[in-house]
Write a protein that holds these residues in place. Structure first.
Motif, mmCIF file in Angstrom:
data_model
loop_
_atom_site.group_PDB
_atom_site.id
_atom_site.type_symbol
_atom_site.label_atom_id
_atom_site.label_comp_id
_atom_site.label_asym_id
_atom_site.label_seq_id
_atom_site.Cartn_x
_atom_site.Cartn_y
_atom_site.Cartn_z
ATOM 1 N N GLU A 56 0.662 -1.194 0.085
ATOM 2 C CA GLU A 56 0.041 0.113 0.098
ATOM 3 C C GLU A 56 0.993 1.286 -0.205
ATOM 4 O O GLU A 56 1.921 1.415 0.375
ATOM 5 N N ASP A 59 3.372 2.660 3.033
ATOM 6 C CA ASP A 59 3.523 1.272 3.789
ATOM 7 C C ASP A 59 4.950 0.785 3.463
ATOM 8 O O ASP A 59 5.290 0.816 2.205
ATOM 9 N N ILE A 63 5.667 -3.753 6.804
ATOM 10 C CA ILE A 63 4.122 -3.194 7.390
ATOM 11 C C ILE A 63 3.188 -3.900 6.180
ATOM 12 O O ILE A 63 2.253 -4.572 6.848
ATOM 13 N N SER A 64 3.427 -3.667 5.166
ATOM 14 C CA SER A 64 2.340 -4.319 4.025
ATOM 15 C C SER A 64 2.382 -5.905 3.990
ATOM 16 O O SER A 64 1.296 -6.686 4.239
ATOM 17 N N ARG A 67 0.651 -7.044 7.546
ATOM 18 C CA ARG A 67 -0.987 -6.770 7.352
ATOM 19 C C ARG A 67 -1.554 -8.052 6.230
ATOM 20 O O ARG A 67 -2.527 -8.716 6.784
#
Length: 158
Positions: A56, A59, A63-64, A67
């Motif tokens: 995203e 990000d 972090i991506s 998620r």
């Protein structure tokens, strides 16, 4: 240009096709018992793929990936660290959306020194996927995401 879908089938865009540039990241998370965390995606519950997906805007890759792992397997991580990485550019045919993606992909191999994230059986997710752990020796090319399988084979995981 020829694009390939998750089953290895080929297609060419035409003048009405949607072509999108994307970036994504996936993980081969392998625990100390030589099990790998996989997802059965909602678009084909008979198929197995690595957890991961689009990065995203804004990000980090980590972090991506954290998620996407949660969305596709129900497993939560606070941090991730890669033991091995591979980047590639693929022409991906998202047949279910009738889109053609110029896809920059990154794959991380994450070797866990324990079994703290392991769970028995399957775990349905809010996104309609099903997460589970399987033995690496049980990986079968015929029901594994074609592009993920090729990347992991090139990295020596399978």
């Amino acid at each position: 240009m020829i694009y390939t879908n998750y089953k290895g089938q080929k297609s060419e865009p035409n003048n009405k096709s949607v072509i999108i540039n994307r970036s994504g990241i996936w993980a081969a998370i392998i625990d100390s018992e030589n099990r790998i965390l996989v997802s059965h995606p909602r678009y084909d519950l008979d198929m197995i793929e690595l957890p991961g997906g689009g990065i995203e805007h804004g990000d980090s890759k980590e972090i991506s990936l954290i998620r996407e792992i949660y969305e596709e397997t129900g497993v939560t991580y606070d941090t991730l660290s890669s033991a091995q990485e591979k980047t590639q550019h693929v022409k991906f045919w998202a047949w279910d959306k009738n889109e053609f993606w110029n896809y920059d992909q990154e794959y991380w191999v994450i070797r866990q020194q324990n079994t703290s994230h392991y769970f028995e059986g399957t775990r349905p997710t809010d996104e309609g996927a099903i997460g589970k752990w399987i033995n690496l020796s049980d990986i079968n090319k015929s029901n594994f995401h074609f592009i993920h399988f090729e990347a992991m084979s090139e990295m020596g995981v399978f």
